[in-house]
Design an enzyme around this catalytic site. Structure first.
Site, PDB file in Angstrom:
ATOM      1  N   GLY A  58       0.915  -1.229  -0.081  1.00 19.69           N
ATOM      2  CA  GLY A  58      -0.086   0.039  -0.101  1.00 19.69           C
ATOM      3  C   GLY A  58       0.831   1.253  -0.128  1.00 19.69           C
ATOM      4  O   GLY A  58       2.008   1.127   0.487  1.00 19.69           O
TER       5      GLY A  58
ATOM      6  N   GLN B  45       2.611   9.755   1.400  1.00 18.71           N
ATOM      7  CA  GLN B  45       3.867   9.326   1.287  1.00 18.71           C
ATOM      8  C   GLN B  45       4.687   9.889   0.144  1.00 18.71           C
ATOM      9  O   GLN B  45       5.925   9.433   0.185  1.00 18.71           O
ATOM     10  CB  GLN B  45       3.888   7.884   1.368  1.00 18.71           C
ATOM     11  CG  GLN B  45       3.292   7.423   2.785  1.00 18.71           C
ATOM     12  CD  GLN B  45       3.274   5.631   2.750  1.00 18.71           C
ATOM     13  OE1 GLN B  45       2.214   5.304   2.436  1.00 18.71           O
ATOM     14  NE2 GLN B  45       4.325   5.338   3.297  1.00 18.71           N
TER      15      GLN B  45
ATOM     16  N   CYS C 179       6.086  -0.029   6.829  1.00 24.80           N
ATOM     17  CA  CYS C 179       5.646   0.963   6.177  1.00 24.80           C
ATOM     18  C   CYS C 179       6.881   1.357   5.287  1.00 24.80           C
ATOM     19  O   CYS C 179       8.012   1.441   5.525  1.00 24.80           O
ATOM     20  CB  CYS C 179       5.601   1.929   7.086  1.00 24.80           C
ATOM     21  SG  CYS C 179       4.623   3.788   6.261  1.00 24.80           S
ATOM     22  N   LEU C 180       6.429   1.660   4.161  1.00 25.71           N
ATOM     23  CA  LEU C 180       7.628   2.218   3.077  1.00 25.71           C
ATOM     24  C   LEU C 180       8.378   3.521   3.358  1.00 25.71           C
ATOM     25  O   LEU C 180       9.097   3.881   2.964  1.00 25.71           O
ATOM     26  CB  LEU C 180       6.906   2.343   1.635  1.00 25.71           C
ATOM     27  CG  LEU C 180       6.487   1.070   0.923  1.00 25.71           C
ATOM     28  CD1 LEU C 180       5.838   1.396  -0.285  1.00 25.71           C
ATOM     29  CD2 LEU C 180       7.445  -0.237   1.232  1.00 25.71           C
TER      30      LEU C 180
ATOM     31  N   HIS D  56      -4.071   0.862   7.749  1.00 21.85           N
ATOM     32  CA  HIS D  56      -2.977   1.425   7.725  1.00 21.85           C
ATOM     33  C   HIS D  56      -2.628   2.840   6.786  1.00 21.85           C
ATOM     34  O   HIS D  56      -2.267   4.026   6.979  1.00 21.85           O
ATOM     35  CB  HIS D  56      -1.731   0.677   7.434  1.00 21.85           C
ATOM     36  CG  HIS D  56      -0.480   0.929   7.163  1.00 21.85           C
ATOM     37  ND1 HIS D  56       0.528   0.588   7.961  1.00 21.85           N
ATOM     38  CD2 HIS D  56       0.237   1.828   6.465  1.00 21.85           C
ATOM     39  CE1 HIS D  56       1.663   1.166   7.910  1.00 21.85           C
ATOM     40  NE2 HIS D  56       1.504   1.723   6.713  1.00 21.85           N
ATOM     41  N   GLU D  57      -3.167   2.572   5.591  1.00 20.37           N
ATOM     42  CA  GLU D  57      -3.206   3.522   4.616  1.00 20.37           C
ATOM     43  C   GLU D  57      -4.090   4.813   4.903  1.00 20.37           C
ATOM     44  O   GLU D  57      -3.639   6.022   4.470  1.00 20.37           O
ATOM     45  CB  GLU D  57      -3.439   3.001   2.999  1.00 20.37           C
ATOM     46  CG  GLU D  57      -2.466   1.998   2.628  1.00 20.37           C
ATOM     47  CD  GLU D  57      -1.093   2.409   2.848  1.00 20.37           C
ATOM     48  OE1 GLU D  57      -0.693   3.444   2.423  1.00 20.37           O
ATOM     49  OE2 GLU D  57      -0.473   1.296   2.984  1.00 20.37           O
TER      50      GLU D  57
HETATM   51 NI    NI Z   1       2.684   3.308   5.899  1.00 19.61          NI
END
Ligand code: NI
Length: 194
Positions: free
Chosen positions: A45, A50, A92-93, A134-135
């Site tokens: 995601g 982000q 998380c990215l 989360h997103e």
């Molecule tokens: Ni994340």
């Protein structure tokens, strides 16, 4: 414009994103770039915050595999009717290499729109429900570690602090826009889409 993933503690990660009022060619291109970035980084995601866009859109694919038929692009998503509870590990990215256990509702009701403006309405559970929550948190400026127990979060503090130190040194060397420049960047997106 080429998007890239920003990392903790970039301030845009803490912005509560604004609803999108119009979808145009550029926004569709951004959604496609977000999917590319997500797959490249082997994520499931990615929210617009982000990639430094303060708008309510995220992409997701619980399988992490392009072409699996599970790809989602959600505009102005809303999550309702949470049911049950489950604790599982998240990453998380914007926090590469950092993982922690987060307790979340097991099932949620998702509403929103796709890129063509078609309404989406689904009840989801399991891993997908976790990804969507989360997103959706990202769109509200919430990071997964905000939802961890204090005790569990303490184990991540050193890693988070290290990221903060790196960010500060980049700021000092001028590798990052100033707060005023950032403010102006975000305003540009609000003017175009919010
Ligand atoms: Ni994340």
């Amino acid at each position: 414009m080429q998007l890239s993933i920003i990392q903790h503690p970039h301030p845009t990660l803490r912005v509560c994103s604004k609803p999108i009022r119009r979808v145009d060619k550029q926004l569709r291109d951004f959604a496609s770039q977000m999917l590319d970035l997500m797959y490249e980084a082997e994520g499931v995601g990615l929210a617009a915050n982000q990639v430094n866009l303060p708008l309510r859109i995220f992409v997701a694919n619980p399988s992490g595999e392009r072409g699996s038929g599970e790809e989602l692009v959600l505009i102005n998503p809303e999550l309702q009717r949470p049911k049950g509870n489950e604790t599982a590990q998240e990453g998380c990215l914007s926090l590469p290499g950092i993982y922690g256990n987060v307790k979340r509702p097991k099932q949620v009701r998702l509403t929103g729109f796709d890129l063509k403006g078609n309404p989406i309405e689904r009840t989801v559970d399991g891993f997908l429900a976790r990804v969507l929550q989360h997103e959706n948190d990202h769109l509200n400026g919430v990071m997964f570690f905000d939802r961890m127990t204090e005790e569990a979060k303490r184990e991540l503090d050193d890693q988070l602090l290290e990221m903060e130190t790196v960010y500060e040194s980049k700021q000092k060397s001028g590798g990052i826009p100033t707060p005023a420049e950032l403010e102006q960047q975000l305003q540009t997106w609000y003017d175009q889409y919010a």
